[in-house]
Enzyme design. Structure first.
Site, PDB file in Angstrom:
ATOM      1  N   ASP A  67       0.826  -1.213   0.000  1.00  0.00           N
ATOM      2  CA  ASP A  67       0.000   0.000   0.000  1.00  0.00           C
ATOM      3  C   ASP A  67       0.856   1.257   0.000  1.00  0.00           C
ATOM      4  O   ASP A  67       2.064   1.191   0.186  1.00  0.00           O
ATOM      5  CB  ASP A  67      -0.965  -0.021   1.197  1.00  0.00           C
ATOM      6  N   ASN A 136      -6.968  -2.055  14.340  1.00  0.00           N
ATOM      7  CA  ASN A 136      -8.395  -2.302  14.127  1.00  0.00           C
ATOM      8  C   ASN A 136      -8.641  -3.529  13.235  1.00  0.00           C
ATOM      9  O   ASN A 136      -9.754  -3.757  12.777  1.00  0.00           O
ATOM     10  CB  ASN A 136      -9.065  -1.063  13.504  1.00  0.00           C
ATOM     11  N   HIS A 138      -7.139  -4.157  10.288  1.00  0.00           N
ATOM     12  CA  HIS A 138      -6.939  -3.994   8.845  1.00  0.00           C
ATOM     13  C   HIS A 138      -5.691  -4.727   8.383  1.00  0.00           C
ATOM     14  O   HIS A 138      -4.755  -4.931   9.155  1.00  0.00           O
ATOM     15  CB  HIS A 138      -6.939  -2.514   8.425  1.00  0.00           C
ATOM     16  N   GLU A 143      -9.566  -1.551   5.367  1.00  0.00           N
ATOM     17  CA  GLU A 143     -10.120  -1.150   6.655  1.00  0.00           C
ATOM     18  C   GLU A 143     -11.420  -1.900   6.952  1.00  0.00           C
ATOM     19  O   GLU A 143     -12.124  -2.306   6.021  1.00  0.00           O
ATOM     20  CB  GLU A 143     -10.437   0.356   6.628  1.00  0.00           C
TER      21      GLU A 143
HETATM   22  C1  GLP Z   1      -0.169   0.444   8.432  1.00  0.00           C
HETATM   23  C2  GLP Z   1       0.008  -0.446   7.217  1.00  0.00           C
HETATM   24  C3  GLP Z   1      -0.345  -1.880   7.529  1.00  0.00           C
HETATM   25  C4  GLP Z   1       0.309  -2.319   8.823  1.00  0.00           C
HETATM   26  C5  GLP Z   1      -0.206  -1.455   9.941  1.00  0.00           C
HETATM   27  C6  GLP Z   1       0.274  -1.900  11.320  1.00  0.00           C
HETATM   28  O1  GLP Z   1      -1.471   0.887   8.589  1.00  0.00           O
HETATM   29  N1  GLP Z   1      -0.756  -0.013   6.091  1.00  0.00           N
HETATM   30  O2  GLP Z   1       0.086  -2.695   6.445  1.00  0.00           O
HETATM   31  O3  GLP Z   1       0.054  -3.664   9.076  1.00  0.00           O
HETATM   32  O4  GLP Z   1       0.231  -0.145   9.660  1.00  0.00           O
HETATM   33  O5  GLP Z   1       1.256  -1.047  11.812  1.00  0.00           O
HETATM   34  P1  GLP Z   1       2.128  -1.362  13.071  1.00  0.00           P
HETATM   35  O6  GLP Z   1       3.002  -2.512  12.694  1.00  0.00           O
HETATM   36  O7  GLP Z   1       2.918  -0.109  13.258  1.00  0.00           O
HETATM   37  O8  GLP Z   1       1.221  -1.666  14.194  1.00  0.00           O
END
Ligand code: GLP
Length: 242
Positions: A67, A136, A138, A143
């Site tokens: 993404d 959440n 995702h 989402e």
């Molecule tokens: C972002 C990315 C996700 C990732 C998420 C979790 O939103 N788009 O791909 O899994 O962060 O982040 P963290 O690892 O900092 O909790």
């Protein structure tokens, strides 16, 4: 789902880095899909170390990131592209022509999503897709919603997601783009193998529901139950409700 629980986040990251290095050895032309977020940072550090030690050769591998923020140039300090350059790309021997990224600054974002799907197809599909999980539930930027989208698409980010990503934008959630581009649930579930890594107590509830809960678009990660090859790399804290 194949669940591995490690004492610490660092041990989970080291094991995942070794898992990826093995995959590179077994299949040098592997097509990888890669996540951002805080969780994969130690895994990428591990891969850089394994590369320096001569045991992770990326020279023939192809990568697609999951993404990117919309309206953000690749060179922007908050972009996922910049994140990947810093944490992985500059420390391994990937061929820059085989690094694929969504261009969040494209004039036509829908056409950009179509281009990305076509590039994934042209590469022969994704062999190994690494994932984190949002607080959440995702995955990528899919989402929680009433309906999920199958293909790469534009997404409106949840408020909690802009807060979670604020560190990339000077700590200010108001500066985080409200929109992003993300591989869709179908893009993700078509990969040959999926590995989700989650660490910390903040992820425990989502992980429990991902494994044991019903399939629901309110928890996009629950759809991983449909895939026949899913590995979870967890630390004790993320596994604490299992
Ligand atoms: C972002 C990315 C996700 C990732 C998420 C979790 O939103 N788009 O791909 O899994 O962060 O982040 P963290 O690892 O900092 O909790």
């Amino acid at each position: 789902m194949n669940v591995s629980i490690f004492d610490t986040a660092d041990e989970a990251a080291a094991a995942l880095a070794s898992r990826v290095a093995r995959a590179l050895t077994e299949r040098p032309h592997i097509v990888l899909a890669l996540p951002t977020g805080r969780t994969p940072v130690p895994t990428y550090a591990g891969l850089r170390r394994l590369h320096a030690a001569g045991t992770a050769d990326f020279s023939r591998a192809t990568t697609f990131n999951l993404d990117e923020f919309a309206g953000v140039e690749a060179s922007h300090p908050g972009s996922f592209r910049t994140f990947m350059e810093r944490h992985l790309f500059t420390g391994v021997n990937l061929n820059s022509g085989r690094i694929h990224f969504l261009n969040g600054a494209a004039a036509d974002l829908d056409a950009e999503c179509d281009r990305y799907e076509a590039e994934i197809e042209a590469a022969g599909g994704i062999d190994l897709l690494l994932l984190g999980i949002g607080g959440n539930g995702h995955i990528g930027f899919n989402e929680p919603a009433d309906e999920l989208v199958a293909r790469t698409h534009r997404v409106r980010l949840a408020d909690s997601t802009t807060r979670d990503n604020a560190a990339l934008f000077g700590g200010d959630p108001a500066r985080v783009p409200r929109e992003a581009l993300s591989m869709g649930m179908g893009t993700i579930l078509k990969a040959g193998a999926l590995v989700l890594m989650a660490t910390g107590e903040r992820k425990a509830k989502c992980i429990e529901r991902t494994i044991n809960g019903p399939l629901t678009p309110r928890l996009p990660a629950s759809f991983l139950q449909l895939h026949r090859s899913v590995e979870l790399y967890l630390d004790q804290a993320a596994a604490s409700l299992l």
